[in-house]
Design an enzyme around this catalytic site. Structure first.
Site, mmCIF file in Angstrom:
data_model
loop_
_atom_site.group_PDB
_atom_site.id
_atom_site.type_symbol
_atom_site.label_atom_id
_atom_site.label_comp_id
_atom_site.label_asym_id
_atom_site.label_seq_id
_atom_site.Cartn_x
_atom_site.Cartn_y
_atom_site.Cartn_z
ATOM 1 N N ALA A 142 2.568 12.419 11.266
ATOM 2 C CA ALA A 142 2.602 13.772 11.823
ATOM 3 C C ALA A 142 1.254 14.246 12.370
ATOM 4 O O ALA A 142 1.079 15.434 12.618
ATOM 5 C CB ALA A 142 3.095 14.732 10.746
ATOM 6 N N ASN A 188 0.969 13.207 3.289
ATOM 7 C CA ASN A 188 0.806 11.753 3.449
ATOM 8 C C ASN A 188 -0.163 11.462 4.577
ATOM 9 O O ASN A 188 -0.823 10.422 4.606
ATOM 10 C CB ASN A 188 2.157 11.103 3.739
ATOM 11 C CG ASN A 188 3.006 11.008 2.495
ATOM 12 O OD1 ASN A 188 2.804 10.157 1.651
ATOM 13 N ND2 ASN A 188 3.948 11.931 2.349
ATOM 14 N N HIS A 244 -1.831 20.509 11.666
ATOM 15 C CA HIS A 244 -2.814 19.580 11.093
ATOM 16 C C HIS A 244 -4.016 19.541 12.030
ATOM 17 O O HIS A 244 -3.871 19.201 13.206
ATOM 18 C CB HIS A 244 -2.249 18.169 10.973
ATOM 19 C CG HIS A 244 -1.038 18.071 10.104
ATOM 20 N ND1 HIS A 244 -1.073 18.251 8.737
ATOM 21 C CD2 HIS A 244 0.253 17.818 10.405
ATOM 22 C CE1 HIS A 244 0.130 18.111 8.247
ATOM 23 N NE2 HIS A 244 0.961 17.844 9.235
HETATM 24 N N1 LIG Z 1 3.316 9.694 7.093
HETATM 25 C C1 LIG Z 1 3.640 10.915 7.508
HETATM 26 O O1 LIG Z 1 3.034 11.469 8.435
HETATM 27 C C2 LIG Z 1 4.758 11.636 6.852
HETATM 28 C C3 LIG Z 1 5.350 11.131 5.730
HETATM 29 N N2 LIG Z 1 6.382 11.800 5.140
HETATM 30 C C4 LIG Z 1 6.981 11.178 3.952
HETATM 31 O O2 LIG Z 1 8.023 10.317 4.399
HETATM 32 C C5 LIG Z 1 9.039 10.222 3.380
HETATM 33 C C6 LIG Z 1 10.396 10.555 3.980
HETATM 34 O O3 LIG Z 1 10.373 11.876 4.480
HETATM 35 P P1 LIG Z 1 11.724 12.657 4.825
HETATM 36 O O4 LIG Z 1 12.659 11.758 5.552
HETATM 37 O O5 LIG Z 1 11.335 13.941 5.411
HETATM 38 O O6 LIG Z 1 12.284 12.905 3.344
HETATM 39 P P2 LIG Z 1 13.758 13.357 2.940
HETATM 40 O O7 LIG Z 1 13.624 13.965 1.579
HETATM 41 O O8 LIG Z 1 14.402 14.110 4.026
HETATM 42 O O9 LIG Z 1 14.540 11.950 2.799
HETATM 43 C C7 LIG Z 1 14.167 10.943 1.892
HETATM 44 C C8 LIG Z 1 15.422 10.359 1.289
HETATM 45 O O10 LIG Z 1 15.075 9.189 0.530
HETATM 46 C C9 LIG Z 1 15.607 9.348 -0.804
HETATM 47 N N3 LIG Z 1 14.777 8.622 -1.748
HETATM 48 C C10 LIG Z 1 13.556 8.967 -2.220
HETATM 49 N N4 LIG Z 1 13.118 8.047 -3.090
HETATM 50 C C11 LIG Z 1 14.091 7.113 -3.199
HETATM 51 C C12 LIG Z 1 14.233 5.923 -3.962
HETATM 52 N N5 LIG Z 1 13.271 5.509 -4.806
HETATM 53 N N6 LIG Z 1 15.378 5.201 -3.843
HETATM 54 C C13 LIG Z 1 16.351 5.604 -3.010
HETATM 55 N N7 LIG Z 1 16.286 6.733 -2.235
HETATM 56 C C14 LIG Z 1 15.149 7.480 -2.351
HETATM 57 C C15 LIG Z 1 15.571 10.833 -1.027
HETATM 58 O O11 LIG Z 1 16.345 11.228 -2.118
HETATM 59 P P3 LIG Z 1 15.800 12.482 -3.043
HETATM 60 O O12 LIG Z 1 15.986 13.705 -2.192
HETATM 61 O O13 LIG Z 1 16.651 12.436 -4.261
HETATM 62 O O14 LIG Z 1 14.334 12.218 -3.324
HETATM 63 C C16 LIG Z 1 16.097 11.335 0.313
HETATM 64 O O15 LIG Z 1 17.503 11.229 0.395
HETATM 65 C C17 LIG Z 1 8.596 11.179 2.273
HETATM 66 O O16 LIG Z 1 7.895 10.466 1.276
HETATM 67 C C18 LIG Z 1 7.656 12.146 2.997
HETATM 68 O O17 LIG Z 1 6.749 12.762 2.129
HETATM 69 C C19 LIG Z 1 6.871 12.958 5.670
HETATM 70 C C20 LIG Z 1 6.306 13.485 6.796
HETATM 71 C C21 LIG Z 1 5.178 12.905 7.448
HETATM 72 O O1 LIG Z 2 5.151 16.149 8.387
HETATM 73 C C1 LIG Z 2 4.062 16.681 8.151
HETATM 74 O O2 LIG Z 2 3.655 17.699 8.727
HETATM 75 C C2 LIG Z 2 3.145 16.052 7.177
HETATM 76 C C3 LIG Z 2 3.762 15.674 5.923
HETATM 77 O O3 LIG Z 2 4.739 16.221 5.449
HETATM 78 C C4 LIG Z 2 3.133 14.559 5.200
HETATM 79 O O4 LIG Z 2 2.136 14.026 5.679
HETATM 80 O O5 LIG Z 2 3.639 14.187 4.125
#
Ligand SMILES: NC(=O)C1=CN([C@@H]2O[C@H](COP(=O)(O)OP(=O)(O)OC[C@H]3O[C@@H](n4cnc5c(N)ncnc54)[C@H](OP(=O)(O)O)[C@@H]3O)[C@@H](O)[C@H]2O)C=CC1
Ligand SMILES: O=C([O-])CC(=O)C(=O)O
EC number: 1.4.1.21
Length: 271
Positions: free
Chosen positions: A124, A192, A222
């Site tokens: 992001a 993240n 950000h």
């Molecule tokens: N690198 C970056 O810039 C960014 C990273 N992220 C990260 O990316 C990841 C995904 O984000 P997003 O799609 O928005 O999240 P969501 O919560 O929308 O979707 C994640 C899904 O994965 C499931 N899940 C989590 N852990 C497990 C596991 N161990 N086994 C099986 N299923 C699992 C969740 O279930 P449950 O709801 O029960 O946890 C949920 O259904 C997150 O960790 C988020 O913090 C997000 C935004 C930016």
């Molecule tokens: O999507 C964003 O703005 C950033 C975020 O949640 C992450 O880095 O985990």
């Protein structure tokens, strides 16, 4: 054609599955997994061209060329070593898990031994390309300021542990200042991006993070400031939040989609 497995079918996973399905990414959507049947069914019913199999990670890594982790930091501990041991490449979005230096070293070692790749998309934020270029010479400082509306920070461990009533905050308020190591533990689903910056730049302990809540905002902001031998740059992105997960910005799945496209194209632009 590259066979892809998507682990985690929420805001990011759903967008990736649809981008493969509609041909934006030239690959086969072979398998998906999520701990919620509802999420799996929602994704499956949004697809027109692929009918991916639902597979747990141990089976998935035997069948696909690349697993895209888009679930949680906790999932990284299971998904990444399992994929690498099976000689399967992996793309990670819950990058904060790599603040754990043991996990980082262990996964790097397995990847080297198995000749596999670990991909970390920019996510992001904007400016990772410039930071990577700048890191070829000396870097002096890397600072991230993340500013989100209350819904983008609600439920974070830092907020719960400090009994912060985030919805009663009326003005722009700095919630946290510290290292990226501390930030990704205190806000595992919110910054993240701090981990991605750390990996590209001067490490988790030297990357400074400020987290601000601002009820007047509708976007996730950000701002990055980098200084080094090259000079200095700042970048600022005002992200539209994902409709299904306000913590996650729309740019995050777009970044994963573009990184996947890069893997399947012969002409690549950018650092
Ligand atoms: N690198 C970056 O810039 C960014 C990273 N992220 C990260 O990316 C990841 C995904 O984000 P997003 O799609 O928005 O999240 P969501 O919560 O929308 O979707 C994640 C899904 O994965 C499931 N899940 C989590 N852990 C497990 C596991 N161990 N086994 C099986 N299923 C699992 C969740 O279930 P449950 O709801 O029960 O946890 C949920 O259904 C997150 O960790 C988020 O913090 C997000 C935004 C930016
Ligand atoms: O999507 C964003 O703005 C950033 C975020 O949640 C992450 O880095 O985990």
């Amino acid at each position: 054609m590259l066979k892809i497995g998507v682990f985690g079918c929420g805001a990011i996973g759903g967008e990736i599955c649809r981008a493969i399905d509609n041909g934006q990414i030239e690959a086969e959507l072979y398998a998906i997994y999520d701990r919620h049947d509802e999420s799996l069914n929602r994704v499956k019913s949004s697809l027109e061209n692929f009918d991916p199999q639902i597979m747990e990670i141990v089976e998935m890594v035997r069948e696909v060329d690349l697993v895209v982790e888009c679930a949680s930091q906790q999932a990284v501990y299971e998904v990444v070593p399992t994929a690498l041991h099976a000689k399967c490449d992996v793309m990670v979005v819950s990058v904060g898990a790599f603040a754990d230096t043991q996990l980082l070293e262990m996964t790097e070692n397995i990847a080297r031994e198995k000749n596999c790749r670990i991909y970390v998309p920019s996510g992001a934020i904007c400016g990772i390309d410039g930071l990577i270029s700048a890191s070829a010479a000396g870097l002096h400082s890397v600072t991230l300021t993340t500013e989100k509306p209350p819904g983008g920070l609600r439920g974070a461990p830092f907020v719960l542990e400090n009994n912060i009533d985030i919805d009663s905050i009326t003005g722009r308020t700095v919630l946290f200042e510290g290292s990226a190591t501390e930030a990704v533990q205190a806000f595992p689903a919110n910054v993240n991006v701090a981990a991605t910056l750390s990996l590209a730049g001067i490490g988790f302990d030297n990357t400074r993070v400020r987290i601000v809540v601002n009820p007047a905002l509708t976007r996730n902001i950000h701002e990055i400031a980098v200084e080094g031998e090259f000079g200095r740059f700042t970048s600022r992105v005002e992200n539209v939040p994902s409709p299904t997960n306000p913590k996650t910005s729309y740019l995050a799945p777009l970044s994963v989609i573009s990184t996947l496209k890069k893997l399947t194209q012969s002409f690549n632009v950018g650092t």
